[in-house]
Design an enzyme around this catalytic site. Structure first.
Site, mmCIF file in Angstrom:
data_model
loop_
_atom_site.group_PDB
_atom_site.id
_atom_site.type_symbol
_atom_site.label_atom_id
_atom_site.label_comp_id
_atom_site.label_asym_id
_atom_site.label_seq_id
_atom_site.Cartn_x
_atom_site.Cartn_y
_atom_site.Cartn_z
ATOM 1 N N GLY A 1 -0.288 -9.361 -7.086
ATOM 2 C CA GLY A 1 0.673 -9.749 -8.120
ATOM 3 C C GLY A 1 1.439 -11.026 -7.841
ATOM 4 O O GLY A 1 1.097 -11.800 -6.944
ATOM 5 N N THR B 1 4.811 2.022 6.424
ATOM 6 C CA THR B 1 3.393 1.717 6.609
ATOM 7 C C THR B 1 2.748 2.813 7.448
ATOM 8 O O THR B 1 3.356 3.286 8.422
ATOM 9 C CB THR B 1 3.127 0.353 7.290
ATOM 10 O OG1 THR B 1 1.750 0.305 7.710
ATOM 11 C CG2 THR B 1 3.991 0.105 8.518
ATOM 12 N N GLY C 1 0.843 -1.201 0.000
ATOM 13 C CA GLY C 1 0.000 0.000 0.000
ATOM 14 C C GLY C 1 0.879 1.252 0.000
ATOM 15 O O GLY C 1 1.923 1.268 0.635
ATOM 16 N N LEU D 1 -8.226 8.389 2.493
ATOM 17 C CA LEU D 1 -7.793 9.771 2.753
ATOM 18 C C LEU D 1 -6.546 9.745 3.636
ATOM 19 O O LEU D 1 -5.674 10.600 3.539
ATOM 20 C CB LEU D 1 -8.887 10.542 3.501
ATOM 21 C CG LEU D 1 -10.097 10.989 2.692
ATOM 22 C CD1 LEU D 1 -11.146 11.572 3.628
ATOM 23 C CD2 LEU D 1 -9.672 12.030 1.664
ATOM 24 N N GLN D 2 -6.482 8.717 4.509
ATOM 25 C CA GLN D 2 -5.362 8.618 5.451
ATOM 26 C C GLN D 2 -4.045 8.252 4.763
ATOM 27 O O GLN D 2 -2.973 8.372 5.335
ATOM 28 C CB GLN D 2 -5.671 7.553 6.516
ATOM 29 C CG GLN D 2 -6.822 7.919 7.407
ATOM 30 C CD GLN D 2 -7.457 6.699 8.053
ATOM 31 O OE1 GLN D 2 -7.136 6.349 9.173
ATOM 32 N NE2 GLN D 2 -8.344 6.026 7.343
ATOM 33 N N ASP E 1 0.432 2.191 9.286
ATOM 34 C CA ASP E 1 -0.058 1.501 10.487
ATOM 35 C C ASP E 1 0.937 1.581 11.661
ATOM 36 O O ASP E 1 0.555 1.376 12.803
ATOM 37 C CB ASP E 1 -0.348 0.032 10.182
ATOM 38 C CG ASP E 1 -1.311 -0.139 9.022
ATOM 39 O OD1 ASP E 1 -2.115 0.775 8.772
ATOM 40 O OD2 ASP E 1 -1.265 -1.201 8.348
HETATM 41 O O1 F6P Z 1 -1.429 -1.278 5.686
HETATM 42 C C1 F6P Z 1 -1.912 -0.054 5.238
HETATM 43 C C2 F6P Z 1 -3.400 -0.108 5.018
HETATM 44 O O2 F6P Z 1 -3.822 1.193 4.654
HETATM 45 C C3 F6P Z 1 -4.196 -0.623 6.199
HETATM 46 O O3 F6P Z 1 -4.337 0.311 7.235
HETATM 47 C C4 F6P Z 1 -5.474 -1.043 5.527
HETATM 48 O O4 F6P Z 1 -6.105 -2.089 6.222
HETATM 49 C C5 F6P Z 1 -5.020 -1.534 4.180
HETATM 50 O O5 F6P Z 1 -3.723 -0.988 3.964
HETATM 51 C C6 F6P Z 1 -5.940 -1.173 3.030
HETATM 52 O O6 F6P Z 1 -5.431 -1.747 1.881
HETATM 53 P P1 F6P Z 1 -6.034 -1.471 0.400
HETATM 54 O O7 F6P Z 1 -5.402 -0.206 -0.087
HETATM 55 O O8 F6P Z 1 -5.621 -2.663 -0.369
HETATM 56 O O9 F6P Z 1 -7.513 -1.315 0.562
#
Ligand code: F6P
Length: 358
Positions: free
Chosen positions: A76, A138, A12, A283-284, A140
């Site tokens: 992928g 990340t 991500g 958005l985050q 997170d």
């Molecule tokens: O790990 C980053 C993150 O944004 C998580 O907080 C979230 O669960 C996930 O990726 C969302 O992934 P995607 O962009 O595949 O919806």
């Protein structure tokens, strides 16, 4: 001919990826390396080799840019992880194809900017003889091997800003507003965003909650004369004895999400109050990185080049005790850092009247 470093962004996206690329290119140039960027994460390593030479011109002005100029994917051929703690093996023919492309392009080392899943892949490439250096990213902030990842501060800023706005609309209508935030299995974004944005209730995966307790907190706030209540719920939070809310469950893979609406419904049922849910979602992950993220990302990019130059392959850049250091990728993977339920941060939140619904 200059020796070449490859670089890719995987998993991500998050604010700060471009700042790392900029740091890599500028530091590499100083040490006499040429940088080759691969497109769309590890996928760019597959024949015919989706690549671009990254030089001063290509990275000009990208510090403030969200996302990644070379693209990324969390899907992928190289996916080596499908869920928490689960590891799959990247097929040998895929790794062999990648190795061939790197040899053809004279790339002697690869900087991999990614999260835990990407580091699992990096370790497999390293074991197969490709020189890898990891850069953790990340929003997170859930990797045990580094005290901070860039992207987190930017994501928390988005949550804080949203809460500032939601307090005023919630109070005006005497409503409860439930805000669902990201974070996967960790409650860091909810906790930091909730404290900085003055949330009244924060629900995180590490502290299972009780709907009746949440209802009682809201009724007590009403009785005390408060007009609105803001509840932050992490996407991975779950009620005591209940399950996480998931979308698109397929072959062991899933996306977390949906708990905000469920919590809003249960609150309305128990309190009779008008309750709305707002999901902050991607958005985050977008937009310009904060000051802190730009600096950390730059330091990570520069350090990754230094490690490459010194031949510390199989290492991941890591932030520890205010210093950027490195740890073996093999020791960094599959080690999640969760919120300690009895830790100082949670206690601080409780001391400023934030309930965890427990
Ligand atoms: O790990 C980053 C993150 O944004 C998580 O907080 C979230 O669960 C996930 O990726 C969302 O992934 P995607 O962009 O595949 O919806």
């Amino acid at each position: 001919m200059k020796p070449r470093i490859g670089v890719l962004t995987s998993g991500g996206d998050c604010p700060g990826l471009n700042a790392v690329l900029r740091g890599v290119v500028l530091a590499a140039e100083k040490l006499g390396w040429e940088v080759v960027g691969f497109g769309d994460g590890f996928e760019g390593l597959l024949p015919p080799g989706d690549h671009v030479i990254l030089d001063r011109t290509s990275i000009n002005g990208i510090m403030a840019l969200g996302g990644t100029i070379i693209g990324t994917t969390n899907r992928g051929h190289f996916v080596a992880k499908v869920g928490a703690g689960q590891r799959t093996v990247v097929p040998a023919n895929i790794i062999a194809d990648a190795k061939k492309i790197l040899e053809e392009l004279r790339v002697t080392a690869l900087i991999i900017i990614g999260g835990d899943g990407s580091m699992v892949t990096a370790q497999q490439l390293q074991e197969a003889g490709i020189n890898c250096i990891g850069v953790p990213k990340t929003i997170d902030n859930d990797l045990e091997a580094t005290a901070m990842t860039f992207g987190f501060d930017s994501a928390v800023g988005v949550v804080m800003d949203a809460l500032d706005r939601l307090h005023t609309t919630g109070t005006s209508h005497k409503r409860v507003i439930v805000v669902e935030v990201m974070g996967r299995h960790a409650g860091w974004i909810a906790l930091h965003g909730g404290i900085s944005g003055g949330a009244n209730i924060i629900l995180i995966p590490e502290i299972p909650f009780d709907y009746d307790k949440i209802g009682a907190v809201i009724k007590a706030r009403d009785a005390a004369g408060y007009l609105g209540t803001v509840v932050v719920v992490a996407e991975g939070a779950r009620p005591r004895g209940g399950q996480q809310a998931k979308h698109d469950v397929e072959g062991g893979e899933f996306r977390l999400g949906g708990i905000g609406e469920i919590v809003a419904r249960e609150i309305a049922k128990r309190t009779g109050k008008e309750t709305r849910c707002c999901v902050l979602g991607h958005l985050q992950r977008g937009g310009p990185p904060t000051t802190w993220d730009r600096i950390l990302a730059t330091r990570f990019g520069v350090k990754a080049v230094q490690l490459t130059n010194e031949g510390h392959f199989g290492s991941m850049v890591s932030y520890q005790n205010y210093q950027v250091r490195h740890v073996p990728i093999a020791e960094a993977v599959n080690r999640l850092r969760l919120v300690p339920p009895n830790g100082e941060m949670v206690q601080t939140a409780r001391d400023v009247d934030i309930s965890f619904g427990d």
